[in-house]
Design an enzyme around this catalytic site. Structure first.
Site, PDB file in Angstrom:
ATOM      1  CG  PHE A 132      -1.869   0.836   1.248  1.00  0.00           C
ATOM      2  CD1 PHE A 132      -3.233   1.002   1.044  1.00  0.00           C
ATOM      3  CD2 PHE A 132      -1.790   2.166   2.190  1.00  0.00           C
ATOM      4  CE1 PHE A 132      -4.195   1.886   1.253  1.00  0.00           C
ATOM      5  CE2 PHE A 132      -2.583   3.255   2.258  1.00  0.00           C
ATOM      6  CZ  PHE A 132      -3.944   2.858   1.559  1.00  0.00           C
ATOM      7  CB  ILE A 166       6.058   0.922   0.454  1.00  0.00           C
ATOM      8  CG1 ILE A 166       5.791   2.303   0.120  1.00  0.00           C
ATOM      9  CG2 ILE A 166       4.857   0.037   0.187  1.00  0.00           C
ATOM     10  CD1 ILE A 166       4.787   3.162   0.908  1.00  0.00           C
ATOM     11  CG  LEU A 242      -3.831   5.109   6.222  1.00  0.00           C
ATOM     12  CD1 LEU A 242      -3.470   6.456   6.357  1.00  0.00           C
ATOM     13  CD2 LEU A 242      -2.699   4.044   6.181  1.00  0.00           C
ATOM     14  CD  GLU A 366      -1.211   1.882   9.307  1.00  0.00           C
ATOM     15  OE1 GLU A 366      -2.179   2.528   8.834  1.00  0.00           O
ATOM     16  OE2 GLU A 366      -0.564   0.862   8.701  1.00  0.00           O
TER      17      GLU A 366
HETATM   18  C1  LIG Z   1       8.780   0.578   9.286  1.00  0.00           C
HETATM   19  C2  LIG Z   1       7.797   1.504   8.533  1.00  0.00           C
HETATM   20  C3  LIG Z   1       6.894   0.893   8.038  1.00  0.00           C
HETATM   21  C4  LIG Z   1       5.664   1.911   7.153  1.00  0.00           C
HETATM   22  N1  LIG Z   1       5.082   1.172   5.901  1.00  0.00           N
HETATM   23  C5  LIG Z   1       4.226   1.839   5.359  1.00  0.00           C
HETATM   24  C6  LIG Z   1       3.387   1.371   4.428  1.00  0.00           C
HETATM   25  O1  LIG Z   1       3.265   0.403   4.131  1.00  0.00           O
HETATM   26  N2  LIG Z   1       2.797   2.413   3.478  1.00  0.00           N
HETATM   27  C7  LIG Z   1       2.999   3.591   3.775  1.00  0.00           C
HETATM   28  O2  LIG Z   1       2.268   4.594   2.946  1.00  0.00           O
HETATM   29  N3  LIG Z   1       3.543   4.214   4.598  1.00  0.00           N
HETATM   30  C8  LIG Z   1       4.242   3.478   5.391  1.00  0.00           C
HETATM   31  N4  LIG Z   1       5.027   4.025   6.361  1.00  0.00           N
HETATM   32  C9  LIG Z   1       5.141   5.337   6.681  1.00  0.00           C
HETATM   33  C10 LIG Z   1       4.332   5.978   7.888  1.00  0.00           C
HETATM   34  O3  LIG Z   1       3.141   6.047   7.826  1.00  0.00           O
HETATM   35  C11 LIG Z   1       4.957   7.396   8.065  1.00  0.00           C
HETATM   36  O4  LIG Z   1       6.481   7.305   8.621  1.00  0.00           O
HETATM   37  C12 LIG Z   1       4.338   8.152   8.914  1.00  0.00           C
HETATM   38  O5  LIG Z   1       3.009   8.548   8.394  1.00  0.00           O
HETATM   39  C13 LIG Z   1       5.003   9.759   9.381  1.00  0.00           C
HETATM   40  O6  LIG Z   1       5.377  10.173   8.422  1.00  0.00           O
HETATM   41  P1  LIG Z   1       6.948  10.773   8.365  1.00  0.00           P
HETATM   42  O7  LIG Z   1       7.632   9.654   8.727  1.00  0.00           O
HETATM   43  O8  LIG Z   1       6.991  11.351   6.955  1.00  0.00           O
HETATM   44  O9  LIG Z   1       7.112  11.775   9.577  1.00  0.00           O
HETATM   45  P2  LIG Z   1       6.398  13.425   9.393  1.00  0.00           P
HETATM   46  O10 LIG Z   1       5.243  13.480   8.865  1.00  0.00           O
HETATM   47  O11 LIG Z   1       7.545  14.152   8.918  1.00  0.00           O
HETATM   48  O12 LIG Z   1       6.444  13.718  10.842  1.00  0.00           O
HETATM   49  C14 LIG Z   1       7.650  13.970  11.755  1.00  0.00           C
HETATM   50  C15 LIG Z   1       7.175  14.644  13.131  1.00  0.00           C
HETATM   51  O13 LIG Z   1       6.385  15.711  12.973  1.00  0.00           O
HETATM   52  C16 LIG Z   1       5.171  15.561  13.635  1.00  0.00           C
HETATM   53  N5  LIG Z   1       4.060  16.162  13.049  1.00  0.00           N
HETATM   54  C17 LIG Z   1       3.767  15.865  11.778  1.00  0.00           C
HETATM   55  N6  LIG Z   1       2.541  16.672  11.537  1.00  0.00           N
HETATM   56  C18 LIG Z   1       2.288  17.426  12.660  1.00  0.00           C
HETATM   57  C19 LIG Z   1       1.622  18.549  13.058  1.00  0.00           C
HETATM   58  N7  LIG Z   1       0.700  18.877  12.215  1.00  0.00           N
HETATM   59  N8  LIG Z   1       1.661  18.991  14.416  1.00  0.00           N
HETATM   60  C20 LIG Z   1       2.536  18.553  15.100  1.00  0.00           C
HETATM   61  N9  LIG Z   1       3.567  17.720  14.775  1.00  0.00           N
HETATM   62  C21 LIG Z   1       3.436  17.102  13.759  1.00  0.00           C
HETATM   63  C22 LIG Z   1       5.123  13.885  13.520  1.00  0.00           C
HETATM   64  O14 LIG Z   1       3.991  13.280  14.584  1.00  0.00           O
HETATM   65  C23 LIG Z   1       6.372  13.544  13.911  1.00  0.00           C
HETATM   66  O15 LIG Z   1       6.761  13.589  15.237  1.00  0.00           O
HETATM   67  C24 LIG Z   1       5.904   3.123   7.325  1.00  0.00           C
HETATM   68  C25 LIG Z   1       6.967   3.744   8.233  1.00  0.00           C
HETATM   69  C26 LIG Z   1       7.738   2.743   8.860  1.00  0.00           C
HETATM   70  C27 LIG Z   1       8.471   3.477   9.995  1.00  0.00           C
END
Ligand SMILES: Cc1cc2nc3c(=O)[nH]c(=O)nc-3n(C[C@H](O)[C@H](O)[C@H](O)COP(=O)(O)OP(=O)(O)OC[C@H]3O[C@@H](n4cnc5c(N)ncnc54)[C@H](O)[C@@H]3O)c2cc1C
Length: 387
Positions: A132, A166, A242, A366
């Site tokens: 996904f 992903i 999600l 998630e």
């Molecule tokens: C092992 C692993 C597997 C994954 N598998 C999938 C998958 O299968 N498919 C998929 O699509 N994604 C997947 N993900 C991605 C995951 O969903 C994202 O990492 C997650 O949504 C957070 O996004 P980011 O890492 O870009 O962090 P960012 O969005 O850059 O966030 C960084 C920090 O900022 C904070 N933050 C963000 N917005 C705000 C706000 N408005 N106010 C205050 N703080 C905020 C966050 O809470 C976090 O602490 C996976 C991630 C990991 C680590």
């Protein structure tokens, strides 16, 4: 001596079928997965191809979906299965969540009859693997900003962009890829091997090492007109998937916490410090008691949310409350357990630091803990604070 389940009389809240499913998955986890999981974690690998048919045979893939070879269980039964899988490792539960709650749910909810017939029975049996693709290098918490584009070319679609983090990405037979179109965000089924589509495994993770994570690259990927999911229009499509996966995490993360606590109690009873068992010290008991209370409360909340979902009454902010609580408390439990194990706690001979490291990802994916606080903040105050 009582377990946390016994302390909170949790079994009294479960039906015979729920207990049976829980035992079956627990047995599979203990016999088939646990003997290998530390090695998978150490090597940074997960035998997804080999395990998928076994998970499929147990009915764990797309477990709570109806028809198309899916088991059609209740949401609570699915949650209990997630809990038992994650008691072994969050990587195993992630594989099952992504396959069932994300890839299969997207096809089940939004796909055409042909798409459902083509993919769901294969995915349910574990003969095919799905992923996904929503997150991008620059857009995680805010997927609405995504840059991946799908443009029309005659009756075809052409996709350009990239996806990151992903799960199952480099072993998937089909990727559900979300992309911006001239109208709204749409979902596309991209079969592995489509020219211009590449999936590269991401290495050097310190968390969810027993799980495959990949970067997807889409460079002029040409798909037929019927590759689009016809019923998904806008970001609400992927967000609803999600929410399904988060529900599994509400239960799943507690499995990791339970495993940490039970390994730690065994350890504390056997380990002697200053001439008596570590378990007989008040400081240790205070830690164990507090962790047991958190685990019991978390499980009661998970079961309550499961019952609400089974009645069709579960609201997204309630899932956020559960995801936030289970992941945050499970991580706190895993870290506290690690202190009780002392130096042994940092090894793969015990599950606690492996679980703690995994839970760092579970806290983040998630919807991060902060994003769920914002969802709850909005529900409580009526004021959106995302921007
Ligand atoms: C092992 C692993 C597997 C994954 N598998 C999938 C998958 O299968 N498919 C998929 O699509 N994604 C997947 N993900 C991605 C995951 O969903 C994202 O990492 C997650 O949504 C957070 O996004 P980011 O890492 O870009 O962090 P960012 O969005 O850059 O966030 C960084 C920090 O900022 C904070 N933050 C963000 N917005 C705000 C706000 N408005 N106010 C205050 N703080 C905020 C966050 O809470 C976090 O602490 C996976 C991630 C990991 C680590």
């Amino acid at each position: 001596m009582v377990t946390v389940d016994e302390l909170f009389a949790l079994d009294t809240l479960l039906s015979d079928t729920e207990r049976q499913i829980r035992e079956t998955v627990r047995r599979f986890g203990e016999q088939r997965l646990r003997p290998h999981v530390a090695d998978w974690f150490e090597r940074g690998t997960f035998p997804a191809r080999e395990l998928a048919p076994e998970l499929g045979e147990l009915g764990l893939l797309g477990m709570h979906l109806d028809g198309y070879g899916c088991a059609g269980t209740t949401a609570t039964e699915y949650g209990l299965a997630c809990l038992e899988l994650e008691a072994v490792d969050s990587g195993v539960r992630s594989m099952v969540s992504v396959q069932g709650s994300l890839a299969m749910t997207a096809i089940h909810k939004y796909g055409s009859e042909e798409q459902k017939q083509q993919w769901l029975p294969e995915l349910a049996a574990g003969r095919a693997i799905g992923c996904f693709g929503l997150t991008e290098p620059d857009f995680g918490s805010n997927p609405g900003g995504m840059r991946t584009r799908a443009r029309r070319d005659g009756t075809d679609w052409v996709l350009d962009g990239s996806k990151m983090w992903i799960t199952n990405g480099s072993v998937a037979d089909v990727a559900v890829v979300w992309a911006r179109t001239d109208e709204r965000i749409r979902g596309f089924l991209v079969p592995a091997g489509t020219p211009g589509f590449t999936a590269r495994e991401m290495r050097h993770k310190l968390s969810l090492r027993a799980s495959i994570t990949a970067e997807l690259d889409l460079d002029g990927v040409r798909l037929p007109g019927d590759a689009v999911l016809p019923e998904a229009h806008g970001l609400a499509g992927p967000l609803a998937c999600l929410s399904e996966a988060r529900f599994g995490i509400v239960f799943g993360a507690l499995g990791a916490a339970r495993d940490c606590l039970s390994a730690t109690i065994d350890y504390a009873r056997a380990r002697e410090v200053f001439d008596k068992p570590l378990a007989a010290y008040q400081l240790t008991q205070a830690k164990l008691a507090d962790m047991a209370v958190e685990l019991g409360k978390g499980t009661l909340l998970a079961l309550h949310l499961g019952r609400l979902k089974d009645r069709g009454e579960l609201r997204p902010e309630q899932v956020s409350a559960g995801k936030l609580n289970s992941t945050r408390e499970a991580l706190a439990v895993a870290r506290e357990c690690r202190t009780i194990l002392g130096a042994n706690g940092i090894t793969l001979d015990y599950p606690v630091l492996r679980h703690a490291n995994n839970l760092e990802s579970v806290l983040t994916y998630e919807g991060t803990a902060e994003v769920h606080q914002l969802v709850l903040g909005e529900a409580l105050t009526g004021a959106k604070a995302f921007r």
